[in-house]
Enzyme design. Structure first.
Site, PDB file in Angstrom:
ATOM      1  N   GLY A 198     -26.580  19.191   8.626  1.00  0.00           N
ATOM      2  CA  GLY A 198     -25.243  19.658   8.224  1.00  0.00           C
ATOM      3  C   GLY A 198     -25.320  20.611   7.051  1.00  0.00           C
ATOM      4  O   GLY A 198     -25.011  20.220   5.912  1.00  0.00           O
TER       5      GLY A 198
ATOM      6  N   SER B 180     -24.558  24.528   7.546  1.00  0.00           N
ATOM      7  CA  SER B 180     -23.588  25.621   7.700  1.00  0.00           C
ATOM      8  C   SER B 180     -22.157  25.117   7.733  1.00  0.00           C
ATOM      9  O   SER B 180     -21.873  24.032   8.240  1.00  0.00           O
ATOM     10  CB  SER B 180     -23.860  26.374   9.003  1.00  0.00           C
ATOM     11  OG  SER B 180     -25.195  26.759   9.076  1.00  0.00           O
TER      12      SER B 180
ATOM     13  N   SER C 222     -26.406  21.575  15.340  1.00  0.00           N
ATOM     14  CA  SER C 222     -27.119  21.353  16.607  1.00  0.00           C
ATOM     15  C   SER C 222     -27.197  19.863  16.906  1.00  0.00           C
ATOM     16  O   SER C 222     -27.611  19.078  16.040  1.00  0.00           O
ATOM     17  CB  SER C 222     -28.541  21.916  16.528  1.00  0.00           C
ATOM     18  OG  SER C 222     -28.508  23.291  16.277  1.00  0.00           O
TER      19      SER C 222
ATOM     20  N   GLU D 224     -38.382  24.015   7.891  1.00  0.00           N
ATOM     21  CA  GLU D 224     -37.690  24.448   9.120  1.00  0.00           C
ATOM     22  C   GLU D 224     -38.238  25.800   9.579  1.00  0.00           C
ATOM     23  O   GLU D 224     -38.527  25.997  10.753  1.00  0.00           O
ATOM     24  CB  GLU D 224     -36.182  24.545   8.853  1.00  0.00           C
ATOM     25  CG  GLU D 224     -35.398  24.947  10.095  1.00  0.00           C
ATOM     26  CD  GLU D 224     -33.884  25.008   9.873  1.00  0.00           C
ATOM     27  OE1 GLU D 224     -33.436  24.870   8.720  1.00  0.00           O
ATOM     28  OE2 GLU D 224     -33.168  25.207  10.876  1.00  0.00           O
TER      29      GLU D 224
END
Ligand SMILES: Cc1cc2nc3c(=O)[nH]c(=O)nc-3n(C[C@H](O)[C@H](O)[C@H](O)COP(=O)(O)OP(=O)(O)OC[C@H]3O[C@@H](n4cnc5c(N)ncnc54)[C@H](O)[C@@H]3O)c2cc1C
Length: 401
Positions: A138, A140, A172, A255
């Site tokens: 979480g 954006s 996502s 990431e």
């Protein structure tokens, strides 16, 4: 035999004995019903594609090999980086599919290993290794993407809890995840980077709701996530309160490295040549079309360059250098390369690349066109290509603003 070669022999023997046949990729071609296209993500909502997927996960987790380099006391394999590399090589040569994938293994887990307190490590890492918990990210918000530090989701202290209100977007797999790691604003009165905290919470907490977003490819991997008076225990903060930006950057480093490596690992064989053989044809032992041949050669060379640069970074990591702003180079280059490669694959298919199901599109059994559409998102997720170039210019090359 050296220790590492002994380890290789043992790993190979173990994989041969324990990796079920349906958990091995076919030599070539599309996934079959037995070899699932969708990997195992784990978590409370996991429905395994077949019983062997579950067995494979259990066997690998028991050995700690779902997270080979994490410490054994947290469920990992305790392997050195060199041993983990050998294990990955053996898994590739035995064509074993990864037993487990997901943001637990690639993002929040590595962050907890480095920055989590003992309690958080003991609570979450073993569950991640066993595939019992699935995570979403979480970061954006509708008004905060590239300018992530402008995020507005607010967490206010109430006793030993935070009360969180706000909205996240492009989350996502929020609808199939169990927990979220997220960034929230805990101090609105300081500069924007300094009032952010990194928080973990259960997606089943009252006040959390998710709304899937449908994409051009027909898939729906994203959600909007709404947070309304969500109560989160204060001991679910990673790092220090108001120091979430440090955690956010560390996680983004993992990431970006993960995204960069994913495209590097994804294609051990040269799919471009294989498809060109079938759909363009070969003449005198080479691809018949000179333009396609040229494109394949260029993209293959770029891939080799990426591989060598990643190898260099891995050597640096072995010497204790954690991924820093350089991970932007991999993220940028690998995702742009993947976009070019995906576009070339669609071109190789010719008219059959224009769709993905129904009569006339049999050639698209490899999901080439959907993959091309999905590849567009790779240079946006984890920070857009433009943002990566900004980071490389400022923080790697030291160029002025
Ligand atoms: C496949 C996919 C998965 C995702 N998964 C997640 C997820 O799980 N969790 C999550 O939190 N987010 C996720 N995202 C969101 C992603 O992180 C954001 O889309 C991304 O950070 C860009 O933000 P934005 O969409 O708001 O675009 P914006 O920030 O509005 O950018 C719009 C355009 O402006 C350009 N731009 C913006 N600022 C600058 C600048 N300073 N210099 C030059 N150009 C600039 C950008 O490069 C882009 O082209 C995902 C996105 C995709 C595509």
């Amino acid at each position: 035999m050296s220790d590492i070669e002994t380890f290789r022999e043992e790993a190979r023997a173990w994989l041969r004995e324990n990796c079920p046949p349906s958990m091995r990729r076919p030599e070539r071609g599309a996934p079959t019903p037995e070899v699932p296209f969708e990997p195992t993500w784990g978590g409370r909502k996991e429905t395994f594609p077949n019983p062997e997927a579950k067995l494979w996960l259990e066997r690998m987790a028991e050995r700690g090999w779902t997270a080979p380099t994490w410490p054994r006391e947290y469920g990992g394999g305790g392997l050195s980086k060199e041993q983990a590399k050998v294990l990955a090589q053996e898994m590739r040569s035995e064509r074993c599919v990864p037993p487990l994938v997901g943001f637990g293994l690639t993002m929040i887990g590595p962050l907890l290993v480095e920055h989590g307190n003992e309690e958080l490590k003991r609570r979450f890492l073993p569950e991640i290794c066993r595939g019992e918990i699935r995570w979403c990210q979480g970061y954006s918000e509708p008004g905060a993407g590239s300018d992530l530090a402008g995020l507005q989701a607010r967490a206010v202290v109430d006793g030993d809890q935070y009360v969180v209100n706000g909205q996240k977007v492009w989350t996502s797999y929020a609808d199939s995840s169990d927990w979220m790691f997220c960034l929230v604003r805990t101090d609105p009165d300081v500069s924007k980077h300094n009032g952010i905290t990194f928080l973990l919470f259960d997606m089943e907490s009252p006040g959390v709701s998710v709304q899937p977003i449908k994409l051009i490819s027909g898939n729906s991997p994203f959600c909007e996530t709404f947070l309304e008076d969500v109560r989160v225990p204060r001991d679910q903060v990673v790092g220090a309160v108001n120091d979430g930006w440090t955690m956010a950057k560390a996680l983004l480093g993992h990431e970006r490295t993960m995204i960069g490596e994913a495209f590097n690992e994804a294609e051990a064989r040269n799919e471009m040549v294989e498809l060109a053989r079938d759909y363009v044809g070969f003449e005198n032992g080479r691809v018949a079309d000179a333009v396609i041949r040229d494109d394949i050669a260029r993209l293959t060379m770029d891939k080799v360059a990426l591989e060598l640069t990643l190898k260099k970074a891995k050597e640096a990591a072995k010497a204790g250098h954690q991924p820093g702003p350089e991970s932007s180079i991999f993220k940028y280059f690998a995702t742009e390369l993947n976009k070019d490669r995906s576009a070339l694959l669609v071109g190789i298919l010719g008219p059959q690349g224009l769709g993905w199901e129904g009569e006339g599109f049999e050639a698209n059994e490899l999901d080439v066109t959907r993959r091309w559409l999905r590849s567009r998102g790779n240079s946006i997720e984890g920070g857009t290509s433009e943002i990566q170039l900004n980071i490389i210019a400022k923080r790697v090359l030291g160029l002025p603003d």
